[in-house]
Design a protein around this motif. Structure first.
Motif, PDB file in Angstrom:
ATOM      1  N   ASN A  34       0.862  -1.433   0.317  1.00  0.00           N
ATOM      2  CA  ASN A  34       0.073  -0.198  -0.350  1.00  0.00           C
ATOM      3  C   ASN A  34       0.957   1.143   0.051  1.00  0.00           C
ATOM      4  O   ASN A  34       0.596   1.771  -0.617  1.00  0.00           O
ATOM      5  CB  ASN A  34      -0.748  -0.011   0.866  1.00  0.00           C
ATOM      6  CG  ASN A  34      -2.028  -0.909   1.320  1.00  0.00           C
ATOM      7  OD1 ASN A  34      -2.726  -1.508  -0.135  1.00  0.00           O
ATOM      8  ND2 ASN A  34      -2.942  -1.381   1.950  1.00  0.00           N
ATOM      9  N   LEU A  56     -14.040  -1.436   2.695  1.00  0.00           N
ATOM     10  CA  LEU A  56     -13.354  -0.935   3.716  1.00  0.00           C
ATOM     11  C   LEU A  56     -13.552  -0.013   4.808  1.00  0.00           C
ATOM     12  O   LEU A  56     -13.255  -0.506   5.627  1.00  0.00           O
ATOM     13  CB  LEU A  56     -12.639   1.148   3.706  1.00  0.00           C
ATOM     14  CG  LEU A  56     -11.302   0.375   1.945  1.00  0.00           C
ATOM     15  CD1 LEU A  56     -10.933   1.517   1.101  1.00  0.00           C
ATOM     16  CD2 LEU A  56     -10.129  -0.619   2.380  1.00  0.00           C
ATOM     17  N   ALA A  60     -12.533  -1.721   8.869  1.00  0.00           N
ATOM     18  CA  ALA A  60     -12.013  -1.151   9.287  1.00  0.00           C
ATOM     19  C   ALA A  60     -12.212  -1.043  10.473  1.00  0.00           C
ATOM     20  O   ALA A  60     -11.708  -0.869  12.008  1.00  0.00           O
ATOM     21  CB  ALA A  60     -11.802   0.342   8.575  1.00  0.00           C
ATOM     22  N   ARG A  65      -9.447   2.261  15.985  1.00  0.00           N
ATOM     23  CA  ARG A  65      -8.654   3.301  15.742  1.00  0.00           C
ATOM     24  C   ARG A  65      -7.310   2.553  16.139  1.00  0.00           C
ATOM     25  O   ARG A  65      -6.366   3.170  15.513  1.00  0.00           O
ATOM     26  CB  ARG A  65      -9.318   5.034  16.271  1.00  0.00           C
ATOM     27  CG  ARG A  65      -8.380   5.684  16.154  1.00  0.00           C
ATOM     28  CD  ARG A  65      -9.254   6.175  16.806  1.00  0.00           C
ATOM     29  NE  ARG A  65     -10.739   6.733  17.130  1.00  0.00           N
ATOM     30  CZ  ARG A  65     -11.316   7.550  16.497  1.00  0.00           C
ATOM     31  NH1 ARG A  65     -10.311   8.309  15.372  1.00  0.00           N
ATOM     32  NH2 ARG A  65     -12.149   7.680  16.046  1.00  0.00           N
ATOM     33  N   LEU A  68      -5.751   1.269  13.352  1.00  0.00           N
ATOM     34  CA  LEU A  68      -5.838   1.318  11.992  1.00  0.00           C
ATOM     35  C   LEU A  68      -4.445   2.398  11.822  1.00  0.00           C
ATOM     36  O   LEU A  68      -3.986   2.399  11.226  1.00  0.00           O
ATOM     37  CB  LEU A  68      -7.122   1.983  11.946  1.00  0.00           C
ATOM     38  CG  LEU A  68      -8.475   1.085  10.557  1.00  0.00           C
ATOM     39  CD1 LEU A  68      -9.603   1.814  11.732  1.00  0.00           C
ATOM     40  CD2 LEU A  68      -8.154   0.515  10.090  1.00  0.00           C
ATOM     41  N   ALA A  72      -3.345   1.624   8.266  1.00  0.00           N
ATOM     42  CA  ALA A  72      -3.744   2.236   7.641  1.00  0.00           C
ATOM     43  C   ALA A  72      -2.729   2.730   6.683  1.00  0.00           C
ATOM     44  O   ALA A  72      -2.343   4.415   6.969  1.00  0.00           O
ATOM     45  CB  ALA A  72      -5.502   2.424   7.847  1.00  0.00           C
ATOM     46  N   THR A  73      -3.009   2.671   5.629  1.00  0.00           N
ATOM     47  CA  THR A  73      -2.120   3.804   4.193  1.00  0.00           C
ATOM     48  C   THR A  73      -2.279   4.848   3.820  1.00  0.00           C
ATOM     49  O   THR A  73      -2.188   5.511   2.981  1.00  0.00           O
ATOM     50  CB  THR A  73      -0.540   3.269   4.127  1.00  0.00           C
ATOM     51  OG1 THR A  73      -1.708   2.190   2.975  1.00  0.00           O
ATOM     52  CG2 THR A  73       0.265   2.486   5.055  1.00  0.00           C
ATOM     53  N   THR A  76      -7.039   7.633   6.464  1.00  0.00           N
ATOM     54  CA  THR A  76      -6.980   8.185   7.683  1.00  0.00           C
ATOM     55  C   THR A  76      -7.856   7.139   8.411  1.00  0.00           C
ATOM     56  O   THR A  76      -8.917   6.907   7.962  1.00  0.00           O
ATOM     57  CB  THR A  76      -6.535   9.572   7.915  1.00  0.00           C
ATOM     58  OG1 THR A  76      -8.389   9.681   8.026  1.00  0.00           O
ATOM     59  CG2 THR A  76      -5.790  10.488   7.580  1.00  0.00           C
ATOM     60  N   PRO A  77      -7.792   6.505   9.911  1.00  0.00           N
ATOM     61  CA  PRO A  77      -8.395   5.675  10.730  1.00  0.00           C
ATOM     62  C   PRO A  77     -10.141   6.825  11.063  1.00  0.00           C
ATOM     63  O   PRO A  77     -10.386   6.391  11.001  1.00  0.00           O
ATOM     64  CB  PRO A  77      -7.426   5.866  11.936  1.00  0.00           C
ATOM     65  CG  PRO A  77      -5.740   6.218  11.013  1.00  0.00           C
ATOM     66  CD  PRO A  77      -5.632   6.638  10.648  1.00  0.00           C
ATOM     67  N   LEU A  80     -11.893   6.111   7.871  1.00  0.00           N
ATOM     68  CA  LEU A  80     -12.480   5.019   7.312  1.00  0.00           C
ATOM     69  C   LEU A  80     -13.680   5.234   8.317  1.00  0.00           C
ATOM     70  O   LEU A  80     -14.715   4.651   8.090  1.00  0.00           O
ATOM     71  CB  LEU A  80     -11.473   3.745   7.914  1.00  0.00           C
ATOM     72  CG  LEU A  80     -10.660   4.220   6.760  1.00  0.00           C
ATOM     73  CD1 LEU A  80      -8.910   3.424   7.261  1.00  0.00           C
ATOM     74  CD2 LEU A  80     -10.919   2.948   5.207  1.00  0.00           C
TER      75      LEU A  80
END
Length: 89
Positions: A34, A56, A60, A65, A68, A72-73, A76-77, A80
């Protein structure tokens, strides 16, 4: 009382450890993949369809959080989790 590990328990624990290590390697690879894709995309904003957002956001929500923030790339958390609140997942 002796604390011994019978062969079946040892086998179960060994397989569980191997599976955990394997999953960590897969996750680390996907995170790096990613990052590479994000680098190729540059600073351009990524556009997602409603279906992509829904998928997604559903995944998520299960992670939470804190996790993530580590994995998560591409989104952003906060984004999501906001999608999860707004979209019926």
């Amino acid at each position: 009382m002796r604390a011994t590990l019978d062969p079946l328990s040892f086998l179960v624990v060994s397989i569980g450890g191997w599976m955990n290590q394997h999953q960590r390697h897969v996750i680390e690879y996907l995170i790096e993949e990613n990052r590479v894709l994000r680098e190729q995309n540059g600073n351009r904003r990524m556009r997602f369809t409603d279906d992509q957002r829904r998928r997604l956001a559903a995944k998520a929500k299960k992670l939470g959080r804190r996790l993530l923030a580590r994995v998560a790339t591409i989104v952003t958390p906060e984004t999501l989790l906001a999608w999860h609140r707004k979209i019926d997942c």
